[in-house]
Design a protein around this motif. Structure first.
Motif, mmCIF file in Angstrom:
data_model
loop_
_atom_site.group_PDB
_atom_site.id
_atom_site.type_symbol
_atom_site.label_atom_id
_atom_site.label_comp_id
_atom_site.label_asym_id
_atom_site.label_seq_id
_atom_site.Cartn_x
_atom_site.Cartn_y
_atom_site.Cartn_z
ATOM 1 N N VAL A 1 -3.573 -11.856 5.554
ATOM 2 C CA VAL A 1 -2.985 -10.530 5.698
ATOM 3 C C VAL A 1 -4.126 -9.557 5.964
ATOM 4 O O VAL A 1 -5.138 -9.570 5.272
ATOM 5 C CB VAL A 1 -2.160 -10.148 4.443
ATOM 6 C CG1 VAL A 1 -2.978 -10.224 3.180
ATOM 7 C CG2 VAL A 1 -1.550 -8.763 4.585
ATOM 8 N N ILE B 1 -0.191 -12.083 8.972
ATOM 9 C CA ILE B 1 0.614 -10.876 9.117
ATOM 10 C C ILE B 1 -0.305 -9.651 9.096
ATOM 11 O O ILE B 1 -1.305 -9.628 8.384
ATOM 12 C CB ILE B 1 1.680 -10.782 8.007
ATOM 13 C CG1 ILE B 1 2.713 -9.706 8.350
ATOM 14 C CG2 ILE B 1 1.057 -10.531 6.648
ATOM 15 C CD1 ILE B 1 4.009 -9.861 7.567
ATOM 16 N N ARG B 2 0.053 -8.669 9.906
ATOM 17 C CA ARG B 2 -0.758 -7.458 10.009
ATOM 18 C C ARG B 2 -0.155 -6.334 9.189
ATOM 19 O O ARG B 2 1.065 -6.082 9.235
ATOM 20 C CB ARG B 2 -0.856 -7.024 11.474
ATOM 21 C CG ARG B 2 -1.724 -5.783 11.705
ATOM 22 C CD ARG B 2 -1.908 -5.512 13.179
ATOM 23 N NE ARG B 2 -2.822 -4.405 13.431
ATOM 24 C CZ ARG B 2 -3.310 -4.084 14.629
ATOM 25 N NH1 ARG B 2 -2.958 -4.802 15.693
ATOM 26 N NH2 ARG B 2 -4.135 -3.068 14.776
ATOM 27 N N LEU B 3 -0.971 -5.654 8.411
ATOM 28 C CA LEU B 3 -0.519 -4.509 7.635
ATOM 29 C C LEU B 3 -0.449 -3.275 8.520
ATOM 30 O O LEU B 3 -1.410 -2.951 9.220
ATOM 31 C CB LEU B 3 -1.480 -4.234 6.469
ATOM 32 C CG LEU B 3 -1.565 -5.273 5.350
ATOM 33 C CD1 LEU B 3 -2.567 -4.806 4.302
ATOM 34 C CD2 LEU B 3 -0.210 -5.506 4.721
ATOM 35 N N ARG B 4 0.669 -2.587 8.446
ATOM 36 C CA ARG B 4 0.835 -1.345 9.201
ATOM 37 C C ARG B 4 1.331 -0.254 8.264
ATOM 38 O O ARG B 4 2.259 -0.471 7.489
ATOM 39 C CB ARG B 4 1.827 -1.535 10.352
ATOM 40 C CG ARG B 4 1.374 -2.572 11.378
ATOM 41 C CD ARG B 4 2.372 -2.693 12.518
ATOM 42 N NE ARG B 4 2.032 -3.766 13.437
ATOM 43 C CZ ARG B 4 1.166 -3.676 14.440
ATOM 44 N NH1 ARG B 4 0.552 -2.519 14.645
ATOM 45 N NH2 ARG B 4 0.926 -4.699 15.226
ATOM 46 N N LEU C 1 3.361 1.512 3.030
ATOM 47 C CA LEU C 1 3.339 0.386 3.966
ATOM 48 C C LEU C 1 4.648 0.274 4.730
ATOM 49 O O LEU C 1 5.733 0.354 4.147
ATOM 50 C CB LEU C 1 3.116 -0.922 3.201
ATOM 51 C CG LEU C 1 1.699 -1.428 2.972
ATOM 52 C CD1 LEU C 1 1.752 -2.704 2.147
ATOM 53 C CD2 LEU C 1 1.005 -1.685 4.295
ATOM 54 N N THR D 1 4.918 -2.514 6.633
ATOM 55 C CA THR D 1 4.985 -3.975 6.721
ATOM 56 C C THR D 1 5.695 -4.576 5.516
ATOM 57 O O THR D 1 5.455 -4.179 4.379
ATOM 58 C CB THR D 1 3.564 -4.575 6.803
ATOM 59 O OG1 THR D 1 2.891 -3.996 7.912
ATOM 60 C CG2 THR D 1 3.610 -6.084 6.962
ATOM 61 N N ASN D 2 6.563 -5.549 5.807
ATOM 62 C CA ASN D 2 7.186 -6.334 4.745
ATOM 63 C C ASN D 2 6.730 -7.780 4.908
ATOM 64 O O ASN D 2 6.764 -8.333 6.017
ATOM 65 C CB ASN D 2 8.712 -6.258 4.840
ATOM 66 C CG ASN D 2 9.384 -7.049 3.741
ATOM 67 O OD1 ASN D 2 9.104 -6.857 2.566
ATOM 68 N ND2 ASN D 2 10.255 -7.972 4.122
ATOM 69 N N ILE D 3 6.273 -8.388 3.831
ATOM 70 C CA ILE D 3 5.811 -9.773 3.880
ATOM 71 C C ILE D 3 6.896 -10.676 3.304
ATOM 72 O O ILE D 3 7.124 -10.675 2.081
ATOM 73 C CB ILE D 3 4.508 -9.960 3.079
ATOM 74 C CG1 ILE D 3 3.433 -8.992 3.584
ATOM 75 C CG2 ILE D 3 4.020 -11.399 3.185
ATOM 76 C CD1 ILE D 3 2.137 -9.036 2.788
#
Length: 208
Positions: free
Chosen positions: A58, A82-85, A112, A114-116
């Motif tokens: 991440v 996954i990329r954090l935005r 954030l 982003t959802n992981i």
């Protein structure tokens, strides 16, 4: 005549028995062949499965440098990525610098976007970020706010022109251990791919 009919009947019955036996034998062979093929397929799939399915990369990237590092690590490990935005984009470099400094000085944890999915399934999490003022960007703090790292292993990697990883990974270590995670030393990615492969090998994450 009756005797001839009896003989004919016996022969017909015998022929019918042979035909039924042959058909059953073919079906049985076909079933065994299908079962054998399925078993082989399953075994092959199992043998070719990636051992790093419980590893996640991440990362946060502003200019794309950390993205390149993350993509290379994915290539060498086969881990998920996954990329954090942030909910509000940082904009150009100057805008990001001003905002990043304000967030750092005021301990602001940006929201954030982003959802992981299935975060709980991952055992090892590699966290990538650019070094800002010898620290990870505050969005990394938000990552630890939002997700539970207890029981996981956390490994950082960073990109910077010259700042070593020491000061920033100290912050990551504090965040990880506060959340009940195990911390392992990271690396500053500077395109030395031999060094990166050696680091991943020592972590037991190198796929090949």
């Amino acid at each position: 005549m009756k005797k001839f009919k009896r003989i004919l009947s016996i022969l017909s019955l015998g022929l019918l028995t042979v035909l039924i036996f042959t058909a059953c034998a073919r079906n049985n062979n076909s079933s065994q062949s299908g079962s054998s093929s399925k078993s082989t397929t399953t075994k092959t799939s199992k043998n070719s499965s990636n051992k790093n399915t419980r590893t996640l990369i991440v990362y946060f990237s502003l200019t794309g440098t950390t993205k390149d590092a993350a993509q290379y690590i994915k290539k060498e490990t086969g881990a998920d990525i996954i990329r954090l935005r942030p909910e509000k984009a940082y904009g150009d470099y100057d805008s990001a610098a001003r905002r990043g400094d304000r967030e750092r000085r005021n301990n602001i944890h940006p929201a954030l976007a982003t959802n992981i999915p299935n975060f709980s399934k991952y055992q090892t999490v590699l966290i990538g970020y650019p070094t800002w003022w010898q620290r990870p960007p505050m969005i990394i703090h938000t990552l630890f706010d939002k997700y539970d790292f207890s029981g996981k292993t956390v490994v950082p990697f960073t990109t910077s022109m010259s700042t070593p990883i020491g000061p920033s990974q100290k912050v990551i270590r504090q965040l990880a251990e506060k959340d009940g995670a195990t911390f392992k030393n990271g690396i500053r990615y500077d395109n030395n791919r031999s060094e990166v492969r050696s680091w991943l090998r020592n972590l037991g994450l190198l796929a090949k």
